[in-house]
Design an enzyme around this catalytic site. Structure first.
Site, PDB file in Angstrom:
ATOM      1  N   LYS A 214      -6.980 -28.683  37.724  1.00 43.73           N
ATOM      2  CA  LYS A 214      -7.993 -29.703  37.455  1.00 43.73           C
ATOM      3  C   LYS A 214      -7.365 -31.099  37.549  1.00 43.73           C
ATOM      4  CE  LYS A 214     -10.982 -31.179  33.727  1.00 43.73           C
ATOM      5  NZ  LYS A 214     -11.570 -30.899  32.430  1.00 43.73           N
ATOM      6  N   GLU A 220       3.882 -26.831  35.856  1.00 41.65           N
ATOM      7  CA  GLU A 220       4.084 -25.480  36.374  1.00 41.65           C
ATOM      8  C   GLU A 220       3.449 -25.339  37.758  1.00 41.65           C
ATOM      9  OE1 GLU A 220       3.029 -26.278  33.395  1.00 41.65           O
ATOM     10  OE2 GLU A 220       3.897 -24.993  31.850  1.00 41.65           O
ATOM     11  N   GLY A 274     -11.010 -26.888  31.470  1.00 38.69           N
ATOM     12  CA  GLY A 274     -10.188 -25.897  32.170  1.00 38.69           C
ATOM     13  C   GLY A 274     -10.505 -24.466  31.759  1.00 38.69           C
ATOM     14  N   ARG A 275     -10.610 -24.230  30.452  1.00 37.84           N
ATOM     15  CA  ARG A 275     -10.815 -22.848  29.980  1.00 37.84           C
ATOM     16  C   ARG A 275     -12.251 -22.372  30.152  1.00 37.84           C
ATOM     17  NH1 ARG A 275      -9.337 -26.428  26.244  1.00 37.84           N
ATOM     18  NH2 ARG A 275     -10.684 -26.909  24.466  1.00 37.84           N
ATOM     19  N   GLU A 360      -7.410 -22.294  22.056  1.00 38.00           N
ATOM     20  CA  GLU A 360      -7.227 -23.674  22.520  1.00 38.00           C
ATOM     21  C   GLU A 360      -8.430 -24.518  22.078  1.00 38.00           C
ATOM     22  OE1 GLU A 360      -4.860 -24.843  26.274  1.00 38.00           O
ATOM     23  OE2 GLU A 360      -6.924 -25.079  26.926  1.00 38.00           O
ATOM     24  N   HIS A 391      -3.512   4.108  20.648  1.00 37.06           N
ATOM     25  CA  HIS A 391      -2.187   4.735  20.576  1.00 37.06           C
ATOM     26  C   HIS A 391      -1.095   3.690  20.404  1.00 37.06           C
ATOM     27  CE1 HIS A 391      -3.804   8.658  21.661  1.00 37.06           C
ATOM     28  NE2 HIS A 391      -4.666   7.946  22.386  1.00 37.06           N
ATOM     29  N   LYS A 519       4.687 -30.575  26.132  1.00 37.10           N
ATOM     30  CA  LYS A 519       4.867 -31.046  27.518  1.00 37.10           C
ATOM     31  C   LYS A 519       5.775 -32.277  27.531  1.00 37.10           C
ATOM     32  CE  LYS A 519       0.247 -29.761  29.215  1.00 37.10           C
ATOM     33  NZ  LYS A 519      -1.030 -30.278  29.683  1.00 37.10           N
TER      34      LYS A 519
HETATM   35  O1  F6P Z   1      -1.983 -27.499  28.922  1.00 36.22           O
HETATM   36  C1  F6P Z   1      -3.218 -26.921  28.720  1.00 36.22           C
HETATM   37  C2  F6P Z   1      -4.117 -27.107  29.905  1.00 36.22           C
HETATM   38  O2  F6P Z   1      -4.495 -28.423  30.013  1.00 36.22           O
HETATM   39  C3  F6P Z   1      -5.311 -26.185  29.832  1.00 36.22           C
HETATM   40  O3  F6P Z   1      -6.316 -26.682  29.052  1.00 36.22           O
HETATM   41  C4  F6P Z   1      -5.650 -26.044  31.273  1.00 36.22           C
HETATM   42  O4  F6P Z   1      -6.495 -24.950  31.488  1.00 36.22           O
HETATM   43  C5  F6P Z   1      -4.278 -25.876  31.870  1.00 36.22           C
HETATM   44  O5  F6P Z   1      -3.470 -26.740  31.112  1.00 36.22           O
HETATM   45  C6  F6P Z   1      -4.159 -26.171  33.336  1.00 36.22           C
HETATM   46  O6  F6P Z   1      -4.541 -27.469  33.652  1.00 36.22           O
HETATM   47  P1  F6P Z   1      -4.810 -27.928  35.145  1.00 36.22           P
HETATM   48  O7  F6P Z   1      -5.936 -27.142  35.679  1.00 36.22           O
HETATM   49  O8  F6P Z   1      -5.119 -29.386  35.053  1.00 36.22           O
HETATM   50  O9  F6P Z   1      -3.551 -27.679  35.941  1.00 36.22           O
END
Ligand code: F6P
Length: 548
Positions: A214, A220, A274-275, A360, A391, A519
């Protein structure tokens, strides 16, 4: 710039008039067992079971009576829930700490009525983004979209994390039965070994990389996207990028700067969190896996749940009722966690997906007025698929010391029609909730032991270990069959449950400032590790750094 004014009023849970009534009532009934609630009210199922489309939801196996249930409904009413639902659906800036509307529901709206954000109707842009996504997916699926050497695409790699990974990955797995020939892989972790593993065996000529972020700033995702581009360019010429890299983002500048062809950028909007974003172009991998028609059905199912949530009186409103029960256990019984047990391997990643959605969103310690709250908020979510979970950790739910309300999610009919296995699965699905409620008394255990080969003098010693106290609460969500439409509705159900709890707890469920500190510190510590800086840290952190 000024901070946006809060739209939803500050409404502290414990100051609602119904709260003290609820608390008193809880003190009165807390020792009454679920079995006794059934004995005391022969019509209990009337207010604790709900038929809705393909769903049958049974909340009767809970430690609450009719009066308690009614008081919870009063609490929802007093919390201003009706106004809050209206504000969310109509695009008000309810996520005021990020100055954003919350409109994932607009992406699946069954009505074509305009929804305004900043005075502009967003429905046309939703349709145009969907149209672009559907056309692209049709091309890739049919094989018309060719890689740089003229071969069709066979593998998709989704590069994203959090909401840009968990939702698409969970749904692709959940809808495996409906999946076409494309193989979809997911890279999320910044760990280099992860992307090496995911890239194993991939042919760049037939692989499409979908970068989903987003913000397009997430460490990452951008690190993985860069390394994968390097890997790709070590094998093929630069011009091949256009046919093999696409991106989903709100940040069009950064995606272009990364070298993605503007034609290959699928826009999304900041009014989708995002979620909550799998319904948007973030769901591109889902749409590639199952095709636009199934994707539309997923949206349709969620849209139907949205209407149920918007239009149904609270006492018959499934997300509202489930949210209230969760508050009952969290804030009165002091339950710390909730288990989610889907009885299908297809939904094995649902608990992990809902961990982000729920934790979150509702892991917040300040209220909407920015002041610390004096009561518990967000629940800890965990779970795994049944029967595997039976189990593994069910021992603790049955005989441990903690109260763990659990949602059991099952499907009446299997997808492949194997009756024998399905009967066994459903037998376990139903037996567990019955066992959790009824337990096993000392008398029952002794009667069993009397028939065993154990010497009589040892029977009494063993008995305590075999007793089940029972009285463990569960909700049962029984659904006709696992199809895109029902899956959409199920996910939307949990989304609305999150919101209802946030409203009643007086928090903003839609920001996530709690992920920022880690972060920031990671980028500082990276400079330490790379030897670029020597920052001050606490002794533990310094020692750890010296060990690396
Ligand atoms: O660090 C949390 C977060 O902002 C989430 O809310 C989000 O889903 C994820 O990182 C990934 O964010 P992006 O889609 O901006 O890479």
């Amino acid at each position: 710039k000024k901070m946006q004014k809060k739209i939803l009023p500050c409404n502290i849970l414990t100051r609602n008039p119904s709260w003290s009534l609820l608390k008193n009532h809880y003190e009165k009934i807390k020792q009454i067992s679920i079995k006794n609630h059934f004995d005391n009210d022969s019509k209990r199922l009337d207010f604790t079971s709900f038929d809705w489309g393909d769903f049958y939801v049974d909340i009767s196996k809970n430690k609450i009576d009719r009066k308690g249930f009614e008081l919870l409904i009063d609490l929802a009413t007093e919390s201003g829930l009706a106004q809050a639902i209206n504000a969310q659906f109509s695009g008000e800036i309810i996520n005021y700490t990020e100055n954003r509307a919350v409109l994932h529901t607009a992406l699946r709206s069954l009505k074509k009525d305009p929804i305004l954000v900043g005075g502009k109707d967003i429905i046309p842009e939703i349709y145009s983004a969907q149209k672009k996504m559907f056309a692209f997916c049709d091309q890739v699926i049919s094989g018309d979209w060719k890689g740089y050497t003229g071969k069709s695409i066979s593998h998709i790699v989704n590069i994203g994390i959090g909401g840009s990974d968990l939702g698409p990955a969970m749904v692709v797995e959940a809808l495996a039965y409906y999946q076409n020939h494309l193989e979809i892989r997911f890279i999320s972790n910044v760990e280099g070994d992860h992307h090496v593993e995911v890239l194993k065996g991939l042919n760049p000529e037939t692989t499409l990389f979908v970068i989903v972020s987003k913000t397009f700033t997430t460490l990452e995702t951008i690190s993985n996207a860069r390394s994968i581009r390097e890997w790709f360019l070590s094998k093929v010429p630069e011009h091949a990028i256009t046919k093999h890299f696409v991106a989903v983002s709100t940040n069009l500048e950064k995606t272009e700067a990364f070298g993605i062809d503007p034609e290959n950028i699928f826009p999304m909007n900041d009014w989708v969190g995002g979620r909550f974003s799998l319904w948007s172009t973030v769901g591109l991998s889902i749409c590639l896996a199952v095709g636009p028609n199934h994707f539309k059905k997923l949206l349709h199912g969620a849209g139907k749940m949205d209407l149920h949530f918007k239009q149904t009186p609270f006492k018959k409103n499934i997300p509202v009722v489930l949210a209230l029960l969760s508050i009952w256990y969290n804030n009165l019984y002091g339950a710390e966690s909730e288990a989610i047990i889907p009885y299908t391997q297809y939904l094995r990643s649902l608990p992990a997906y809902l961990q982000q959605g729920i934790m979150e969103s509702n892991g917040k310690y300040v209220g909407r007025d920015g002041k610390p709250l004096a009561y518990q908020t967000g629940t800890i979510i965990w779970g795994a698929s049944g029967t595997n979970a039976q189990h593994a950790f069910f021992q603790l739910i049955h005989q441990g010391t903690k109260l763990i309300p659990a949602d059991f999610i099952g499907f009446k009919r299997s997808l492949n029609g194997n009756k024998d296995h399905q009967n066994k699965l459903l037998a376990n699905f139903i037996a567990q909730t019955e066992a959790l409620m009824t337990g096993k008394s000392e008398a029952q255990v002794m009667a069993e032991l009397k028939n065993s080969s154990l010497a009589e003098k040892h029977q009494k010693d063993l008995a305590p270990f075999k007793i089940f106290l029972g009285d463990k609460p569960t909700n049962t969500i029984l659904i006709e069959q696992l199809n895109p439409e029902n899956l959409g509705a199920l996910i939307a159900l949990y989304e609305h449950k999150i919101f209802v709890q946030g409203v009643i707890w007086n928090i903003n469920s839609y920001d996530q400032w709690g992920v920022e500190l880690g972060k920031q510190l990671a980028s500082k510590i990276l400079s330490d590790i790379e030897g670029k800086e020597r920052n001050l840290h606490d002794p533990s952190t310094l020692k750890l750094l010296s060990k690396i």
